[in-house]
Design a protein around this motif. Sequence first.
Motif, PDB file in Angstrom:
ATOM      1  N   LEU A   1       9.151   8.847  -2.454  1.00  0.00           N
ATOM      2  CA  LEU A   1       9.306  10.260  -2.830  1.00  0.00           C
ATOM      3  C   LEU A   1      10.356  10.342  -3.932  1.00  0.00           C
ATOM      4  CD1 LEU A   1       9.398  11.862   0.759  1.00  0.00           C
ATOM      5  CD2 LEU A   1       7.407  11.332  -0.671  1.00  0.00           C
ATOM      6  N   PHE A   2       9.958  10.874  -5.076  1.00  0.00           N
ATOM      7  CA  PHE A   2      10.828  10.891  -6.254  1.00  0.00           C
ATOM      8  C   PHE A   2      11.257  12.308  -6.611  1.00  0.00           C
ATOM      9  CE2 PHE A   2       8.137   7.105  -6.812  1.00  0.00           C
ATOM     10  CZ  PHE A   2       9.114   6.120  -6.980  1.00  0.00           C
ATOM     11  N   ASP A   3      12.358  12.387  -7.325  1.00  0.00           N
ATOM     12  CA  ASP A   3      12.869  13.647  -7.865  1.00  0.00           C
ATOM     13  C   ASP A   3      12.466  13.754  -9.341  1.00  0.00           C
ATOM     14  OD1 ASP A   3      14.234  16.023  -8.154  1.00  0.00           O
ATOM     15  OD2 ASP A   3      16.235  15.165  -7.893  1.00  0.00           O
ATOM     16  N   ASN A   4      12.632  14.939  -9.890  1.00  0.00           N
ATOM     17  CA  ASN A   4      12.531  15.195 -11.331  1.00  0.00           C
ATOM     18  C   ASN A   4      11.149  14.972 -11.938  1.00  0.00           C
ATOM     19  OD1 ASN A   4      15.810  13.787 -11.509  1.00  0.00           O
ATOM     20  ND2 ASN A   4      15.300  15.965 -11.623  1.00  0.00           N
ATOM     21  N   GLU A   5      10.088  15.012 -11.126  1.00  0.00           N
ATOM     22  CA  GLU A   5       8.742  14.920 -11.682  1.00  0.00           C
ATOM     23  C   GLU A   5       8.431  16.118 -12.561  1.00  0.00           C
ATOM     24  OE1 GLU A   5       4.469  15.676 -12.069  1.00  0.00           O
ATOM     25  OE2 GLU A   5       5.960  16.922 -11.067  1.00  0.00           O
ATOM     26  N   GLU A   6       8.939  17.282 -12.189  1.00  0.00           N
ATOM     27  CA  GLU A   6       8.618  18.504 -12.923  1.00  0.00           C
ATOM     28  C   GLU A   6       9.221  18.531 -14.321  1.00  0.00           C
ATOM     29  OE1 GLU A   6       6.446  20.438 -11.994  1.00  0.00           O
ATOM     30  OE2 GLU A   6       6.272  20.302  -9.826  1.00  0.00           O
ATOM     31  N   VAL A   7      10.133  17.616 -14.608  1.00  0.00           N
ATOM     32  CA  VAL A   7      10.758  17.591 -15.935  1.00  0.00           C
ATOM     33  C   VAL A   7      10.596  16.225 -16.604  1.00  0.00           C
ATOM     34  CG1 VAL A   7      12.388  19.447 -15.488  1.00  0.00           C
ATOM     35  CG2 VAL A   7      13.020  17.114 -14.862  1.00  0.00           C
ATOM     36  N   GLY A   8       9.615  15.446 -16.168  1.00  0.00           N
ATOM     37  CA  GLY A   8       9.292  14.218 -16.879  1.00  0.00           C
ATOM     38  C   GLY A   8       9.626  12.921 -16.173  1.00  0.00           C
ATOM     39  N   SER A   9      10.376  12.972 -15.074  1.00  0.00           N
ATOM     40  CA  SER A   9      10.670  11.792 -14.242  1.00  0.00           C
ATOM     41  C   SER A   9      11.674  10.824 -14.853  1.00  0.00           C
ATOM     42  CB  SER A   9       9.385  11.015 -13.915  1.00  0.00           C
ATOM     43  OG  SER A   9       8.497  11.805 -13.149  1.00  0.00           O
ATOM     44  N   ASP A  10      12.243  11.148 -16.011  1.00  0.00           N
ATOM     45  CA  ASP A  10      13.170  10.214 -16.662  1.00  0.00           C
ATOM     46  C   ASP A  10      14.598  10.430 -16.160  1.00  0.00           C
ATOM     47  OD1 ASP A  10      11.201   9.007 -18.183  1.00  0.00           O
ATOM     48  OD2 ASP A  10      11.409  10.422 -19.835  1.00  0.00           O
TER      49      ASP A  10
ATOM     50  N   HIS B   1       0.866  -1.172   0.000  1.00  0.00           N
ATOM     51  CA  HIS B   1       0.000   0.000   0.000  1.00  0.00           C
ATOM     52  C   HIS B   1       0.907   1.227   0.000  1.00  0.00           C
ATOM     53  CE1 HIS B   1      -3.190  -2.722   2.092  1.00  0.00           C
ATOM     54  NE2 HIS B   1      -3.050  -2.994   0.801  1.00  0.00           N
ATOM     55  N   VAL B   2       0.940   1.921  -1.121  1.00  0.00           N
ATOM     56  CA  VAL B   2       1.968   2.917  -1.381  1.00  0.00           C
ATOM     57  C   VAL B   2       1.351   4.300  -1.579  1.00  0.00           C
ATOM     58  CG1 VAL B   2       3.991   3.475  -2.791  1.00  0.00           C
ATOM     59  CG2 VAL B   2       3.191   1.094  -2.642  1.00  0.00           C
ATOM     60  N   ILE B   3       1.994   5.315  -1.013  1.00  0.00           N
ATOM     61  CA  ILE B   3       1.709   6.706  -1.364  1.00  0.00           C
ATOM     62  C   ILE B   3       2.977   7.276  -1.984  1.00  0.00           C
ATOM     63  CG2 ILE B   3       0.961   8.975  -0.566  1.00  0.00           C
ATOM     64  CD1 ILE B   3      -0.363   7.627   1.806  1.00  0.00           C
ATOM     65  N   ALA B   4       2.862   7.799  -3.183  1.00  0.00           N
ATOM     66  CA  ALA B   4       4.022   8.326  -3.903  1.00  0.00           C
ATOM     67  C   ALA B   4       3.832   9.812  -4.175  1.00  0.00           C
ATOM     68  CB  ALA B   4       4.231   7.571  -5.212  1.00  0.00           C
ATOM     69  N   ALA B   5       4.905  10.568  -4.046  1.00  0.00           N
ATOM     70  CA  ALA B   5       4.890  12.014  -4.297  1.00  0.00           C
ATOM     71  C   ALA B   5       6.264  12.396  -4.849  1.00  0.00           C
ATOM     72  CB  ALA B   5       4.559  12.775  -3.017  1.00  0.00           C
ATOM     73  N   HIS B   6       6.507  13.702  -4.986  1.00  0.00           N
ATOM     74  CA  HIS B   6       7.819  14.111  -5.507  1.00  0.00           C
ATOM     75  C   HIS B   6       8.389  15.262  -4.683  1.00  0.00           C
ATOM     76  CE1 HIS B   6       6.399  17.751  -7.777  1.00  0.00           C
ATOM     77  NE2 HIS B   6       5.311  17.032  -7.981  1.00  0.00           N
ATOM     78  N   THR B   7       9.712  15.347  -4.686  1.00  0.00           N
ATOM     79  CA  THR B   7      10.444  16.298  -3.838  1.00  0.00           C
ATOM     80  C   THR B   7      10.867  17.553  -4.576  1.00  0.00           C
ATOM     81  OG1 THR B   7      12.555  15.216  -4.373  1.00  0.00           O
ATOM     82  CG2 THR B   7      11.375  14.417  -2.420  1.00  0.00           C
ATOM     83  N   ASP B   8      10.780  17.569  -5.895  1.00  0.00           N
ATOM     84  CA  ASP B   8      11.276  18.708  -6.666  1.00  0.00           C
ATOM     85  C   ASP B   8      10.167  19.690  -6.966  1.00  0.00           C
ATOM     86  OD1 ASP B   8      10.175  16.691  -8.377  1.00  0.00           O
ATOM     87  OD2 ASP B   8      10.967  17.762 -10.118  1.00  0.00           O
ATOM     88  N   SER B   9      10.552  20.938  -7.237  1.00  0.00           N
ATOM     89  CA  SER B   9       9.632  22.012  -7.597  1.00  0.00           C
ATOM     90  C   SER B   9      10.294  22.876  -8.666  1.00  0.00           C
ATOM     91  CB  SER B   9       9.307  22.882  -6.369  1.00  0.00           C
ATOM     92  OG  SER B   9       8.747  22.111  -5.328  1.00  0.00           O
ATOM     93  N   PRO B  10       9.502  23.575  -9.489  1.00  0.00           N
ATOM     94  CA  PRO B  10      10.112  24.480 -10.472  1.00  0.00           C
ATOM     95  C   PRO B  10      10.987  25.518  -9.782  1.00  0.00           C
ATOM     96  CG  PRO B  10       7.804  24.143 -10.975  1.00  0.00           C
ATOM     97  CD  PRO B  10       8.038  23.525  -9.627  1.00  0.00           C
ATOM     98  N   CYS B  11      12.141  25.771 -10.343  1.00  0.00           N
ATOM     99  CA  CYS B  11      13.068  26.728  -9.735  1.00  0.00           C
ATOM    100  C   CYS B  11      14.108  27.142 -10.766  1.00  0.00           C
ATOM    101  CB  CYS B  11      13.754  26.118  -8.503  1.00  0.00           C
ATOM    102  SG  CYS B  11      14.852  24.730  -8.885  1.00  0.00           S
ATOM    103  N   LEU B  12      15.018  27.985 -10.342  1.00  0.00           N
ATOM    104  CA  LEU B  12      16.188  28.343 -11.148  1.00  0.00           C
ATOM    105  C   LEU B  12      17.375  27.573 -10.599  1.00  0.00           C
ATOM    106  CD1 LEU B  12      15.653  32.215 -11.277  1.00  0.00           C
ATOM    107  CD2 LEU B  12      14.913  30.514 -12.955  1.00  0.00           C
ATOM    108  N   LYS B  13      18.224  27.080 -11.485  1.00  0.00           N
ATOM    109  CA  LYS B  13      19.421  26.346 -11.077  1.00  0.00           C
ATOM    110  C   LYS B  13      20.645  26.997 -11.705  1.00  0.00           C
ATOM    111  CE  LYS B  13      17.161  21.812 -10.602  1.00  0.00           C
ATOM    112  NZ  LYS B  13      17.632  21.358  -9.284  1.00  0.00           N
ATOM    113  N   LEU B  14      21.733  27.028 -10.956  1.00  0.00           N
ATOM    114  CA  LEU B  14      22.964  27.622 -11.482  1.00  0.00           C
ATOM    115  C   LEU B  14      23.505  26.795 -12.642  1.00  0.00           C
ATOM    116  CD1 LEU B  14      22.796  29.240  -8.810  1.00  0.00           C
ATOM    117  CD2 LEU B  14      25.291  29.077  -8.691  1.00  0.00           C
ATOM    118  N   LYS B  15      23.938  27.485 -13.676  1.00  0.00           N
ATOM    119  CA  LYS B  15      24.583  26.810 -14.789  1.00  0.00           C
ATOM    120  C   LYS B  15      25.971  26.314 -14.375  1.00  0.00           C
ATOM    121  CE  LYS B  15      22.221  29.314 -18.512  1.00  0.00           C
ATOM    122  NZ  LYS B  15      22.355  30.214 -19.679  1.00  0.00           N
TER     123      LYS B  15
END
Length: 568
Positions: free
Chosen positions: A386-395, A179-193
């Motif tokens: 809890l997963f990362d990178n959902e905001e950019v497609g999860s791949d 019995h699983v609850i899944a969510a994501h840890t990332d949010s839209p933001c600016l990242k340093l190049k």
Amino acid sequence: MAAITRLPLHHHRHAFPIIGPPLPLSKLPHPPPFFLNFYATPHRKFSLTPSLCSVPDQPLQFPFLNLFHIISLFSRLWLPRKRGNLETAGGSFEPFGSSSEAGSPSIVGDLLDYLNESWTQFHATAEAKRQLIAAGFQLLDENEEWDLRPGGRYLFTRNMSSLVAFAIGEKYSVGNGFHVIAAHTDSPCLKLKPKSAASKSGFLMVNVQTYGGGLWHTWFDRDLSVAGRVILKASDGSFLHKLVKVKRPLLRVPTLAIHLDRTVNKDGFKPNLETHLIPLLATKLEESSSEVKEKSPPLSSRASHHPLLMQVLSDELRCAIDDIMSIELNVCDTQPSCLGGGNDEFIFSGRLDNLASSYCALRALIDSCQSTGDLSSEHAIRMVALFDNEEVGSDSVQGAGAPTMFQAMRRIISCLVHEYVGEGAFERAIRQSFLVSADMAHGVHPNFMDKHEEHHRPELQKGLVIKHNANQRYATSGITSFLFKEVGRIHNLPTQEFVVRNDMGCGSTIGPILASGVGIRTVDCGIAQLSMHSVREICGKEDIDIAYKHFKAFYQTFSSVDRKLNVD
């Protein structure tokens, strides 16, 4: 392993105030502009917390309190009072915002703490890890063999930006589900190049990339800073992974004055994201203080980041600049998360999408198995992912597109089969499993009501929103929707429904990705919010507690609900 220095957390009692007013402060004759918020956890200092948003570390001005206020505020500590069948005299404490009718305290204060700690996906994961370990979960290493037992509670992290935690029912038998609850840890933001150092017109600038689909105009004229992770060189030649957060305002993206852009209010604000969305760090180096110039190494062709920025990081990390081998930083808003609205009924914060869902799921798992006997009658395995990178497609290796969760499920079953020699243990377990994909939902906007389908307009403070889409942008089906709503019905928890208009595109979640990965039954749901993907979002305070209670009820009662329905 990330190095974060934090004091131990004793379950969720750090948010239980010892002292609280017997009446709402607004009802007092002369209410003070702050709440007394004395925390009971031994390792936390007493503090006075403003009821409104404020700048971190800003000293408070305390007005005169008359004798009536003092007696009123302190009476609950010493005077006996009734709670249910128990009479207390300072021994049991009821937090602000708790729901006495429901018999469980509010987690809103703890969520605000979590949001203010979790500026990045790395900090969110590290804080979740800390809380799980403090609650008695055992840390696993994906690179090592696992030794698991029924009744055990475990967790592991990947990339320090994704996390899987689970509790095995004491009555688990081979073939039972998850019995699983899944969510994501990332949010839209600016990242340093990778090479962020730039200079324009006498300013030191920091080049950034846009991450996800943010409302980028909201990042202008905000007090910004940086947070993320670094790789440090140790004295023995090894390397250390550490998290860093610069809490003071460090950067700013200024808008162009209306005198130089007369048509902006008519034509709209349309910044070029490559040339206009570049934060200012400082004036040119020659105008910096002599102290900074003495500390900073000369700018060379090999310098990827401004020496001034590297000096700020080294001061924060208390290391030499030369010891910083690599950095991965987000630009973050420094304004703290807080309550707002006329009745303090809203939460104003960045990163509600999707840390609000992540924290409700995390707390539901911890609280559903914290006491002796909580897992004694459980036949399934309770899990949070809890997963990362959902905001950019999860791949990514840390995203929901990677087989992280299903690999963990297979390993868990392998550890628990023991002498079992039957067929299809993993496949049978998946068929009996159920996934709640928890991601924030679009609440109806009072100024843009026509953007919602007329009969599906979720409101704030009205419970979790179950998301439907005939084209499978959400993984909800009629069966999974019914089962999840039935859990809520049993516990008197409201739910709402959402479908997008036929003339508008529909977003998606990690639900369809995970559902199609191995065929796990899935429902997509979320907490209604406004200003999604803004630097500053808003949701209802009541919805946080409703989501937490619904998730906790899911863990505790789904097995009994599921066995009542046979589809195939």
